[in-house]
Scaffold this motif. Structure first.
Motif, PDB file in Angstrom:
ATOM      1  N   ARG A 160       0.838  -1.183   0.000  1.00  0.00           N
ATOM      2  CA  ARG A 160       0.000   0.000   0.000  1.00  0.00           C
ATOM      3  C   ARG A 160       0.883   1.247   0.000  1.00  0.00           C
ATOM      4  NH1 ARG A 160      -3.341   1.178   5.341  1.00  0.00           N
ATOM      5  NH2 ARG A 160      -1.180   1.591   5.988  1.00  0.00           N
ATOM      6  N   GLU A 161       0.525   2.246  -0.777  1.00  0.00           N
ATOM      7  CA  GLU A 161       1.342   3.442  -0.873  1.00  0.00           C
ATOM      8  C   GLU A 161       0.505   4.700  -0.689  1.00  0.00           C
ATOM      9  OE1 GLU A 161       3.192   3.471  -4.696  1.00  0.00           O
ATOM     10  OE2 GLU A 161       1.304   3.555  -5.805  1.00  0.00           O
ATOM     11  N   GLY A 162       1.098   5.670  -0.019  1.00  0.00           N
ATOM     12  CA  GLY A 162       0.471   6.964   0.129  1.00  0.00           C
ATOM     13  C   GLY A 162       0.547   7.753  -1.162  1.00  0.00           C
ATOM     14  N   VAL A 163      -0.542   8.413  -1.518  1.00  0.00           N
ATOM     15  CA  VAL A 163      -0.623   9.199  -2.737  1.00  0.00           C
ATOM     16  C   VAL A 163      -0.526  10.689  -2.446  1.00  0.00           C
ATOM     17  CG1 VAL A 163      -2.034   9.769  -4.749  1.00  0.00           C
ATOM     18  CG2 VAL A 163      -1.975   7.420  -3.881  1.00  0.00           C
ATOM     19  N   ALA A 164      -1.342  11.173  -1.514  1.00  0.00           N
ATOM     20  CA  ALA A 164      -1.386  12.595  -1.211  1.00  0.00           C
ATOM     21  C   ALA A 164      -2.025  12.804   0.148  1.00  0.00           C
ATOM     22  CB  ALA A 164      -2.171  13.363  -2.281  1.00  0.00           C
TER      23      ALA A 164
END
Length: 128
Positions: free
Chosen positions: A45-49
């Motif tokens: 899972r990755e943070g976008v904004a």
């Protein structure tokens, strides 16, 4: 506690745009650092904004220049405007909120995955 409901996902062609919405209830979003994350199958899972209560923003390198993360406190709604979409952007997008120390350091909370945060159920984005 705050509850979050995402909408606005769908299927678009490469180069197209989508605007995701996250409607909050149970609390005011001004209290939180608000963010968008995405889950791509077989990847972390990755943070976008993310955006803080003073409208300060933080973006992943992959989002910078293409995505923006406005909030409307009157509507208690967070948005993610996505332009110039690419197939690599395909995934499930989640709205999230974090308070306490995470809200004080919003960009850090984004990098750390919004520890102890609140999450929506997600909306699918498919780019082809």
């Amino acid at each position: 506690h705050v509850q979050l409901v995402e909408s606005g996902g769908g299927s678009v062609q490469s180069g197209g745009s989508l605007k995701l919405s996250c409607v909050a209830s149970g609390d005011t979003i001004g209290r939180y650092c608000m963010g968008w994350f995405r889950q791509i199958p077989d990847r972390e899972r990755e943070g976008v904004a993310a955006i803080d209560s003073h409208n300060g923003t933080a973006y992943a390198d992959s989002a910078t220049g293409r995505f923006t993360i406005p909030r409307d406190n009157t509507k208690n709604t967070l948005y993610l405007q996505m332009n110039s979409l690419e197939p690599e952007d395909t995934g499930m997008y989640f709205c999230a909120a974090v308070s306490g120390w995470g809200a004080i350091y919003c960009s850090g909370a984004l990098r750390q995955g919004f520890p102890s945060g609140y999450w929506g159920q997600g909306t699918q984005v498919t780019v082809s």
